[in-house]
Design an enzyme around this catalytic site. Structure first.
Site, PDB file in Angstrom:
ATOM      1  CG  ASP A  68      -2.113  -0.950   1.018  1.00 16.45           C
ATOM      2  OD1 ASP A  68      -2.315  -1.431  -0.117  1.00 16.45           O
ATOM      3  OD2 ASP A  68      -2.824  -1.211   2.004  1.00 16.45           O
ATOM      4  CG  ASN A 137      -4.864   5.447   2.449  1.00 15.86           C
ATOM      5  OD1 ASN A 137      -5.776   5.128   1.697  1.00 15.86           O
ATOM      6  ND2 ASN A 137      -4.043   4.568   3.007  1.00 15.86           N
ATOM      7  CB  SER A 181      -8.899   5.623   9.829  1.00 19.86           C
ATOM      8  OG  SER A 181     -10.149   5.838  10.458  1.00 19.86           O
ATOM      9  CG  LEU A 182      -9.260  -1.163  10.316  1.00 20.19           C
ATOM     10  CD1 LEU A 182     -10.724  -1.220  10.726  1.00 20.19           C
ATOM     11  CD2 LEU A 182      -8.990  -2.092   9.134  1.00 20.19           C
ATOM     12  CD  GLN A 238       4.078   7.491   0.375  1.00 18.81           C
ATOM     13  OE1 GLN A 238       5.085   7.436  -0.325  1.00 18.81           O
ATOM     14  NE2 GLN A 238       3.658   6.456   1.083  1.00 18.81           N
TER      15      GLN A 238
END
Length: 281
Positions: A68, A137, A181-182, A238
């Site tokens: 990811d 994201n 967030s999860l 990033q």
């Protein structure tokens, strides 16, 4: 599709072999392959790996190969050039990748034949001091190297949502709901449900819970007077910058969406269930 821009994880083991299989699969499907500068330089002396020089402006799409993190980096290039992106998963979980490694050849053939669809994914725009960052994201405020908690005041369209005394605060898209967030206790949101999530990180209060805002609303974040240290702000993990107590960070929906290539019908919740099972092995 006639040409593709290749982006691979910088520290991928067996990079030459992975690149060789990728390029051969694409060339066999009749797709020309360009690569980011460091990768082209790294592989230019490999006679059996045929990469073309040039940037993504020569291409029809971006191909991300890795996890990811690589996908998020590749998406920045895709958005810059207005291109769709396809992910090939070589990471641990790979929520964002459409294709697993063993499906590579079939996916390349589908790209050449045009047997795919492009779906838009909502992005966020963060503004500070006239500078603008885009996030697929999330935008994350965190205490960085500080040992003490930070205080963040959050408002939506000028109305106070909360004063978070916590390790940080995550502002995420539906796509980002399966990321940081999860892990912080936020909900999983289907990408077709456009919204903005605010998820506190280890809040020092039981009353603070994730908040869901409408996609057209404006999120304003500032530092609390009683916890007025500077904090770290990260964009998709990033790039990062510092938010100081005298500034406000404004987060809104970005005008430009990300463009995801889908090569097969995909059940979001089946994918999530399978990926989370892999994560807990």
């Amino acid at each position: 599709m006639k040409s593709i821009f290749l982006i691979i994880h910088h520290r991928k083991q067996n990079l030459e072999e992975v690149a060789r299989l990728l390029v051969h699969a694409l060339l066999n499907a009749g797709i020309r392959v360009y690569a980011e500068p460091w990768l082209h330089k790294r592989l230019e002396n490999c006679p059996d790996i045929q990469l073309l020089p040039g940037d993504a402006s020569f291409c029809d799409a971006v191909l991300s190969v890795g996890g990811d993190g690589t996908f998020l980096r590749a998406n920045a290039t895709a958005v810059q050039y207005g291109l769709p992106i396809l992910g090939v998963n070589l990471g641990t979980v790979g929520f964002l990748a459409e294709v697993e490694w063993e499906q590579l050849e079939a996916a390349c053939a589908q790209l050449k034949r045009g047997e795919y669809i492009i779906r838009e994914r909502m992005m966020l725009e963060a503004q500070l001091d006239g500078k603008v960052w885009l996030a697929l994201n999330d935008v994350v405020l965190s205490r960085g190297g500080y040992s003490r908690l930070i205080g963040v005041n959050a408002s939506i369209d000028g109305e106070t949502v909360g004063r978070y005394i916590a390790d940080g605060l995550i502002v995420s898209t539906p796509t980002g709901s399966t990321g940081y967030s999860l892990s912080a206790g936020g909900p999983i949101v289907h990408p077709a449900v456009e919204c903005i999530l605010l998820t506190p990180i280890c809040a020092h209060s039981l009353q603070h819970r994730p908040v869901v805002a409408a996609p057209e609303q404006c999120i304003t974040l500032s530092l609390d007077d009683t916890h007025a240290q500077s904090v770290q702000c990260s964009i998709d993990g990033q790039g990062s910058f510092v938010l100081t107590p005298d500034k406000e960070l404004v987060v809104t929906r970005a005008a430009q969406p990300a463009l995801f290539i889908e090569t097969k019908p995909r059940s979001f919740f089946t994918t999530i269930r399978c990926k989370l099972a892999e994560w807990t092995r």
